[in-house]
Scaffold this motif. Structure first.
Motif, short mmCIF file in Angstrom:
data_model
loop_
_atom_site.label_atom_id
_atom_site.label_comp_id
_atom_site.label_asym_id
_atom_site.label_seq_id
_atom_site.Cartn_x
_atom_site.Cartn_y
_atom_site.Cartn_z
N ILE A 176 0.85 -1.20 0.00
CA ILE A 176 0.00 0.00 0.00
C ILE A 176 0.88 1.25 0.00
CG2 ILE A 176 -1.75 1.29 1.28
CD1 ILE A 176 -2.81 -1.35 2.33
N HIS A 177 1.94 1.22 0.80
CA HIS A 177 2.90 2.34 0.82
C HIS A 177 3.43 2.62 -0.59
CE1 HIS A 177 4.01 2.39 5.36
NE2 HIS A 177 3.37 3.48 5.04
N GLN A 178 3.85 1.56 -1.26
CA GLN A 178 4.46 1.71 -2.58
C GLN A 178 3.45 2.29 -3.59
OE1 GLN A 178 7.56 1.34 -3.53
NE2 GLN A 178 8.42 0.45 -1.67
N ILE A 179 2.20 1.87 -3.48
CA ILE A 179 1.17 2.38 -4.40
C ILE A 179 0.86 3.84 -4.11
CG2 ILE A 179 -1.24 2.16 -5.12
CD1 ILE A 179 -0.99 -0.86 -4.53
N CYS A 214 -9.92 5.54 4.79
CA CYS A 214 -10.07 4.79 6.04
C CYS A 214 -8.98 5.19 7.02
CB CYS A 214 -10.03 3.28 5.79
SG CYS A 214 -8.46 2.71 5.08
N LYS A 215 -9.14 4.81 8.27
CA LYS A 215 -8.17 5.16 9.31
C LYS A 215 -6.81 4.53 9.01
CE LYS A 215 -11.39 5.91 13.12
NZ LYS A 215 -11.79 5.48 14.50
N LEU A 216 -6.81 3.32 8.45
CA LEU A 216 -5.56 2.64 8.15
C LEU A 216 -4.74 3.44 7.14
CD1 LEU A 216 -3.63 0.22 8.24
CD2 LEU A 216 -5.02 -0.85 6.44
N TRP A 217 -5.37 3.87 6.05
CA TRP A 217 -4.66 4.64 5.03
C TRP A 217 -4.22 6.00 5.58
CZ3 TRP A 217 -6.67 4.03 -0.65
CH2 TRP A 217 -6.59 2.68 -1.01
N TYR A 218 -5.06 6.60 6.40
CA TYR A 218 -4.70 7.89 6.99
C TYR A 218 -3.43 7.74 7.82
CZ TYR A 218 -5.06 12.31 9.52
OH TYR A 218 -4.79 13.54 10.04
N GLY A 219 -3.37 6.65 8.59
CA GLY A 219 -2.18 6.43 9.41
C GLY A 219 -0.94 6.13 8.59
N LEU A 220 -1.12 5.31 7.52
CA LEU A 220 0.02 4.98 6.67
C LEU A 220 0.60 6.22 5.99
CD1 LEU A 220 -1.24 1.70 4.93
CD2 LEU A 220 0.49 1.90 6.72
N VAL A 221 -0.28 7.08 5.48
CA VAL A 221 0.17 8.27 4.75
C VAL A 221 0.80 9.30 5.67
CG1 VAL A 221 -0.68 10.24 3.39
CG2 VAL A 221 -1.49 7.95 2.88
N SER A 222 0.45 9.25 6.94
CA SER A 222 0.93 10.27 7.88
C SER A 222 2.23 9.88 8.59
CB SER A 222 -0.16 10.55 8.93
OG SER A 222 -1.35 10.97 8.32
N ASP A 223 2.66 8.63 8.48
CA ASP A 223 3.86 8.25 9.25
C ASP A 223 5.15 8.68 8.55
OD1 ASP A 223 3.39 4.84 8.27
OD2 ASP A 223 4.90 6.19 7.49
N LYS A 224 6.21 8.78 9.31
CA LYS A 224 7.49 9.31 8.82
C LYS A 224 8.09 8.45 7.72
CE LYS A 224 8.73 11.71 13.09
NZ LYS A 224 9.74 11.83 14.19
N TYR A 225 7.91 7.14 7.82
CA TYR A 225 8.46 6.24 6.82
C TYR A 225 7.86 6.53 5.45
CZ TYR A 225 9.25 1.93 4.18
OH TYR A 225 9.58 1.03 3.20
N PHE A 226 6.52 6.71 5.42
CA PHE A 226 5.87 6.99 4.14
C PHE A 226 6.28 8.35 3.60
CE2 PHE A 226 2.53 9.00 1.66
CZ PHE A 226 2.37 8.07 0.66
#
Length: 362
Positions: A16-19, A35-47
């Motif tokens: 998901i990160h790569q996409i 969704c909350k999952l995507w919101y969290g993934l997009v907001s983290d430092k790694y992404f």
């Protein structure tokens, strides 16, 4: 071999990160609301780090086009992958002009209120108004009450930035002297610092408009094209950097300073040729010629052409009314944008290298 998560119809976070990291900024913001999952993934430092690293590979060119009839500016973004798009800086809630660009951030100055500066990300519509410095720009900088040099340094890894205003000291009613006053705003400290040095170098309008941030320092081309003037932001020291012998010893050439995939690059336009040098080693100041491009097929445009940004694959150039891209592998020229109505300024007058990045102001 299938990933175990895919058995249940769920992509692992890494995929998901790569996409998501390859989406345009507008689509990315829409994805955050899925969704909350995507919101969290997009907001983290790694992404954020992944997104910025991929974005750096995609060069863009930002043009400020002023409409004489409306006395307003619109921003045209020319993207080698996604074409041309238009957006504005209305979210700043002030009439501004772009003074510098670095890693997706813009430094803008207020048109009606001299001495007010903003740093903004036009893709995310976030901005910060910088605190006023204690200096009175109308009596301290030459000419027209504004800094001779404006620089923006943005470090995407640390999410910090600096704004530099530099100019020759001028007491009210007197000519400027050799004292070169420099004000540096540090986003981490949220305040300005000042230091004074002696400088004899002069700058044309375009030479002070093209500033490159690399290796913790800002770099400008001097009017004489004999060397680069370098400001080390870690130590508040000005120094000079040598240029290739073919440039510093030449006459009658047009020389421009750009970035090329994280390195300093100098482009010389002479008659029907464009020669490109890249700094091979920053410490030893060793340059090498990376490319030599024939301009014969665009001969009529050569007198007004101006290189704005480049990578190993592309070179963006502006003329008075057009934006061209040169594909270095295929050696093909392509028109990316053309002004359909009358603008008050030639395009290269206010064009900046640009890239779409995520930067947190808060």
């Amino acid at each position: 071999m299938n990933h175990p998560d895919l058995k249940y119809g769920v992509f692992p976070d890494e995929i998901i990160h790569q996409i998501l990291a390859r989406l345009p900024m507008k689509c990315l913001f829409r994805a955050k609301s899925v969704c909350k999952l995507w919101y969290g993934l997009v907001s983290d430092k790694y992404f954020i780090r992944m997104y910025n690293e991929l974005s750096v590979r995609n060069p863009m060119m930002l043009i400020e086009v002023t409409e004489s009839s409306q006395f307003r500016s619109s921003l045209i973004c020319v993207d080698s992958l996604r074409g041309v798009s238009e957006f504005s800086l209305d979210f700043v809630k002030d009439r501004v002009k772009v003074r510098a660009s670095c890693n997706g951030l813009l430094c803008c100055s207020s048109i009606p209120d001299k001495g007010i500066y903003y740093v903004c990300n036009p893709m995310t519509k976030e901005y910060k108004v910088l605190p006023r410095s204690r200096e009175r720009p109308v009596t301290r900088f030459h000419p027209d009450g504004e800094a001779t040099l404006v620089g923006l340094a943005c470090d995407l890894l640390t999410q910090k930035y600096s704004v530099v205003l530099a100019g020759y000291h001028r007491t009210f009613g007197h000519r400027p002297d050799r004292k070169f006053m420099c004000l540096v705003f540090d986003s981490e400290c949220n305040k300005w610092r000042k230091f004074v040095s002696m400088q004899d170098d002069q700058f044309t309008h375009m030479n002070k408009n093209q500033v490159v941030y690399i290796n913790g320092s800002l770099h400008w081309m001097t009017e004489s094209c004999c060397w680069l003037l370098v400001l080390d932001l870690n130590h508040d020291i000005w120094r000079k950097m040598s240029l290739p012998d073919e440039i510093s010893s030449g006459t009658g050439n047009r020389v421009y300073l750009l970035e090329s995939d994280g390195s300093l690059s100098v482009i010389k336009i002479s008659e029907a040729w464009m020669s490109i040098w890249v700094l091979k080693d920053y410490g030893s100041e060793e340059w090498f010629m990376a490319d030599r491009v024939s301009l014969r097929c665009i001969r009529d445009m050569v007198p007004g052409i101006f290189p704005i940004s480049q990578t190993r694959q592309y070179i963006f150039l502006a003329t008075h009314k057009q934006v061209l891209v040169y594909q270095r592998n295929s050696r093909v020229w392509k028109e990316m944008y053309s002004v359909k109505n009358s603008s008050t300024l030639p395009l290269w007058f206010s064009a900046h290298a640009y890239r779409s990045t995520i930067f947190g102001f808060h």
